[in-house]
Design an enzyme around this catalytic site. Structure first.
Site, PDB file in Angstrom:
ATOM      1  N   LYS A   1      61.017  28.802  33.014  1.00 51.76           N
ATOM      2  CA  LYS A   1      59.979  27.816  32.681  1.00 51.76           C
ATOM      3  C   LYS A   1      59.434  28.079  31.290  1.00 51.76           C
ATOM      4  CE  LYS A   1      55.808  28.445  33.427  1.00 51.76           C
ATOM      5  NZ  LYS A   1      54.604  28.861  32.658  1.00 51.76           N
TER       6      LYS A   1
ATOM      7  N   THR B   1      50.528  30.110  31.023  1.00 49.94           N
ATOM      8  CA  THR B   1      51.536  29.922  29.984  1.00 49.94           C
ATOM      9  C   THR B   1      52.022  28.483  30.099  1.00 49.94           C
ATOM     10  OG1 THR B   1      52.209  32.238  29.981  1.00 49.94           O
ATOM     11  CG2 THR B   1      53.786  30.649  29.109  1.00 49.94           C
TER      12      THR B   1
ATOM     13  N   LYS C   1      52.323  33.006  22.516  1.00 48.90           N
ATOM     14  CA  LYS C   1      52.971  33.447  23.755  1.00 48.90           C
ATOM     15  C   LYS C   1      54.460  33.116  23.725  1.00 48.90           C
ATOM     16  CE  LYS C   1      53.461  35.090  27.904  1.00 48.90           C
ATOM     17  NZ  LYS C   1      52.688  34.703  29.095  1.00 48.90           N
TER      18      LYS C   1
END
Length: 296
Positions: free
Chosen positions: A242, A99, A174
């Site tokens: 994050k 990711t 995502k």
């Protein structure tokens, strides 16, 4: 599906079982992990090869699959001094499950193309349980040709696999996923805390709400651990922050308004400040209700 030579870079809680599925399917794997003992553990379990650098792992591989932590890690294992691109053969396809940002996906795709190597971003969702079970959702960005070439191998550990568009589209999808996840988690945390403080039988609450419009994957899989203030598993707050940083940075570029997501990001920051960075992201409930648990 013909057996392939595959390099797998990154053996964390997701990558370890994913690489294992590929090995069990009869492919020839060479794995690399920054912490060498994890690669050695994987080798003992799955009886394939390890390499001391990403470059050596990628040598002669048809596919090089990455599952690392963030943009910096990805750049290092792809294009660093000992990165996979150093020894990748022309015609190889890089598949990135990290990711990361859409920007780094596009940057690395351009660099790989200059070396005759394909690059497809393919972030995943489904958690450690989905990786172990081989039931991940995979969000892909790349060409149709790359997607069709990768698909038989992605199907080994993925059940919902879609090409969303050009390189970077997988990462953008995502981000949509993470926006939805944290919104549902915060709503679930508030609902459960409200029910507790109202003196309701929460087992019955979960049963009846879980059978109606308030149901969600998070309710079915996290409600009991949230009520028990159990957070020592799953997807860590540090990693979710994050990911939300990527989301909010992208929103500044595309003009999306994300007031709830921005607020939840700050709630996770509070958990981090209280020493809970390694707790599961369902620990949002620890800021609410009758107990602040391990995040206070």
């Amino acid at each position: 599906m013909p057996p392939a030579k595959i390099a797998f870079i990154g053996l964390g809680v997701m990558g370890f079982p994913m690489a294992g599925h590929l090995a069990r399917a009869g492919n020839e794997l060479t794995v690399y992990n920054r912490t060498a003992t994890k690669a050695e553990d994987w080798q003992r379990e799955f009886a394939n090869q390890t390499a001391s650098t990403p470059a050596l792992a990628a040598k002669d591989a048809d596919y090089v699959i990455f599952c690392v932590g963030n943009d910096h890690d990805l750049r290092e294992v792809v294009a660093g001094p000992e990165g996979a691109l150093k020894m990748a053969k022309p015609g190889a396809l890089f598949i990135d499950h990290t990711t990361a940002s859409a920007q780094v996906a596009r940057e690395l795709a351009t660099l790989c193309a200059s070396k005759g190597v394909g690059f497809m971003d393919a972030p995943i969702s489904g958690g450690q349980g989905g990786a172990v079970a081989g039931k991940l959702s995979i969000m892909c960005g790349g060409t149709q040709e790359q997607f069709e070439k990768a698909l038989p191998y992605l199907e080994i550990y993925g059940t919902i696999i879609e090409l969303l568009g050009d390189v970077g589209a997988g990462q953008l999808c995502k981000m949509v996923n993470q926006i939805c996840v944290v919104g549902v988690l915060q709503g679930l945390a508030e609902g459960l805390a409200f029910g507790e403080l109202s003196g309701l039988n929460m087992e019955k609450v979960i049963k009846v709400v879980g059978g109606g419009a308030g149901a969600s994957w998070q309710m079915h899989n996290r409600s009991h651990t949230m009520l028990n203030r159990e957070f020592d598993f799953g997807f860590a707050v540090d990693w979710m922050r994050k990911d939300l940083g990527l989301v909010l940075n992208e929103a500044r570029s595309n003009g999306a308004r994300l007031p709830i997501t921005a607020l939840i990001d700050q709630l996770y920051a509070q958990i981090q400040a209280n020493g809970g960075g390694r707790l599961d992201n369902s620990s949002l409930i620890a800021l609410l209700g009758k107990s602040s648990g391990n995040a206070d």
